[in-house]
Design a protein around this motif. Structure first.
Motif, short mmCIF file in Angstrom:
data_model
loop_
_atom_site.label_atom_id
_atom_site.label_comp_id
_atom_site.label_asym_id
_atom_site.label_seq_id
_atom_site.Cartn_x
_atom_site.Cartn_y
_atom_site.Cartn_z
N GLN A 167 7.76 23.79 6.66
CA GLN A 167 7.25 23.05 5.51
C GLN A 167 7.32 21.56 5.81
O GLN A 167 8.33 21.06 6.31
CB GLN A 167 8.07 23.37 4.26
N VAL A 168 6.25 20.87 5.49
CA VAL A 168 6.18 19.43 5.71
C VAL A 168 6.05 18.74 4.36
O VAL A 168 5.24 19.15 3.52
CB VAL A 168 4.99 19.06 6.60
N GLN A 169 6.82 17.73 4.15
CA GLN A 169 6.70 16.93 2.93
C GLN A 169 6.15 15.55 3.29
O GLN A 169 6.52 14.98 4.32
CB GLN A 169 8.05 16.79 2.24
N LEU A 170 5.29 15.06 2.43
CA LEU A 170 4.75 13.72 2.58
C LEU A 170 5.29 12.85 1.45
O LEU A 170 5.24 13.25 0.29
CB LEU A 170 3.22 13.73 2.54
N VAL A 171 5.77 11.70 1.81
CA VAL A 171 6.36 10.80 0.81
C VAL A 171 5.63 9.46 0.86
O VAL A 171 5.62 8.78 1.90
CB VAL A 171 7.85 10.58 1.07
N GLU A 172 5.02 9.12 -0.27
CA GLU A 172 4.31 7.84 -0.37
C GLU A 172 5.23 6.76 -0.90
O GLU A 172 6.17 7.04 -1.64
CB GLU A 172 3.10 7.94 -1.31
N SER A 173 4.89 5.55 -0.57
CA SER A 173 5.57 4.39 -1.14
C SER A 173 4.61 3.20 -1.10
O SER A 173 3.58 3.25 -0.42
CB SER A 173 6.84 4.05 -0.36
N GLY A 174 4.95 2.17 -1.88
CA GLY A 174 4.17 0.95 -1.82
C GLY A 174 3.28 0.68 -3.01
O GLY A 174 2.65 -0.37 -3.09
N GLY A 175 3.20 1.62 -3.94
CA GLY A 175 2.39 1.36 -5.11
C GLY A 175 3.04 0.33 -6.02
O GLY A 175 4.16 -0.10 -5.79
N GLY A 176 2.31 -0.05 -7.04
CA GLY A 176 2.87 -1.01 -7.97
C GLY A 176 1.81 -1.67 -8.83
O GLY A 176 0.67 -1.20 -8.91
N LEU A 177 2.22 -2.76 -9.42
CA LEU A 177 1.38 -3.54 -10.33
C LEU A 177 0.95 -4.82 -9.62
O LEU A 177 1.79 -5.53 -9.07
CB LEU A 177 2.17 -3.87 -11.58
N VAL A 178 -0.35 -5.08 -9.62
CA VAL A 178 -0.84 -6.26 -8.90
C VAL A 178 -2.01 -6.86 -9.66
O VAL A 178 -2.79 -6.14 -10.31
CB VAL A 178 -1.24 -5.89 -7.45
N GLN A 179 -2.14 -8.15 -9.55
CA GLN A 179 -3.25 -8.84 -10.20
C GLN A 179 -4.51 -8.65 -9.37
O GLN A 179 -4.46 -8.50 -8.14
CB GLN A 179 -2.94 -10.32 -10.33
N ALA A 180 -5.65 -8.63 -10.05
CA ALA A 180 -6.93 -8.51 -9.36
C ALA A 180 -7.05 -9.59 -8.28
O ALA A 180 -6.68 -10.74 -8.50
CB ALA A 180 -8.07 -8.64 -10.37
N GLY A 181 -7.54 -9.16 -7.13
CA GLY A 181 -7.64 -10.07 -5.99
C GLY A 181 -6.44 -9.98 -5.05
O GLY A 181 -6.49 -10.49 -3.93
N GLY A 182 -5.41 -9.32 -5.51
CA GLY A 182 -4.20 -9.18 -4.71
C GLY A 182 -4.28 -8.03 -3.72
O GLY A 182 -5.32 -7.38 -3.57
N SER A 183 -3.16 -7.80 -3.05
CA SER A 183 -3.08 -6.78 -2.00
C SER A 183 -1.87 -5.89 -2.20
O SER A 183 -0.85 -6.32 -2.76
CB SER A 183 -2.99 -7.45 -0.62
N LEU A 184 -2.00 -4.67 -1.71
CA LEU A 184 -0.89 -3.73 -1.64
C LEU A 184 -1.02 -2.94 -0.35
O LEU A 184 -2.15 -2.74 0.15
CB LEU A 184 -0.89 -2.76 -2.82
N ARG A 185 0.10 -2.48 0.15
CA ARG A 185 0.09 -1.62 1.34
C ARG A 185 0.84 -0.35 1.00
O ARG A 185 2.03 -0.38 0.69
CB ARG A 185 0.75 -2.32 2.52
N LEU A 186 0.12 0.75 1.07
CA LEU A 186 0.72 2.05 0.81
C LEU A 186 1.15 2.68 2.13
O LEU A 186 0.48 2.51 3.15
CB LEU A 186 -0.28 2.97 0.12
N SER A 187 2.25 3.40 2.08
CA SER A 187 2.75 4.11 3.25
C SER A 187 2.93 5.58 2.92
O SER A 187 3.25 5.93 1.77
CB SER A 187 4.10 3.54 3.69
N CYS A 188 2.73 6.41 3.91
CA CYS A 188 2.94 7.85 3.77
C CYS A 188 3.73 8.32 4.98
O CYS A 188 3.28 8.13 6.11
CB CYS A 188 1.61 8.57 3.69
N ALA A 189 4.88 8.89 4.73
CA ALA A 189 5.74 9.35 5.81
C ALA A 189 5.90 10.85 5.75
O ALA A 189 6.24 11.40 4.69
CB ALA A 189 7.10 8.66 5.73
#
Length: 115
Positions: free
Chosen positions: A1-23
């Protein structure tokens, strides 16, 4: 069994950036495809970006030019760099990995873009 765990989401103003990760919980496996999907409230889940084992990428039209998918194969981790975010990008983002005949999903991470 493999589990995937995301991180990096959040609240950001329009025009901003986010980086999501999946491990992935286990290493030593080579996913044949790794991707990101999203589901906005009241809408169906949709593809955002996908990358195959050879490095070929495919993006939804809404993501082209703004989002970049990348991988760290030895760590079985992949990323979604999201720039120039818009309120329409607000959704729960899920990572997906195809391994053999199985498809695995992460639990989702919320991205909220406010104007």
């Amino acid at each position: 069994q493999v589990q995937l765990v995301e991180s990096g989401g959040g609240l950001v103003q329009a025009g901003g950036s986010l980086r999501l990760s999946c491990a992935a919980s286990r290493r030593g496996y080579s996913f044949k495809a790794m991707g990101w999907y999203r589901q906005a409230s009241g809408k169906q889940r949709e593809l955002v970006a996908v990358i195959d084992a050879g490095g070929t990428t495919n993006y939804a039209d809404s993501a082209k030019g703004r989002f970049t998918i990348s991988t760290n194969k030895p760590q079985n981790t992949w990323f979604l760099q999201m720039n120039s975010l818009k309120p329409d990008d607000t959704a729960v983002y899920y990572c997906q990995g195809a391994l053999g005949s199985y498809t695995y999903w992460g639990q989702g991470t919320q991205v909220t873009v406010f104007s």
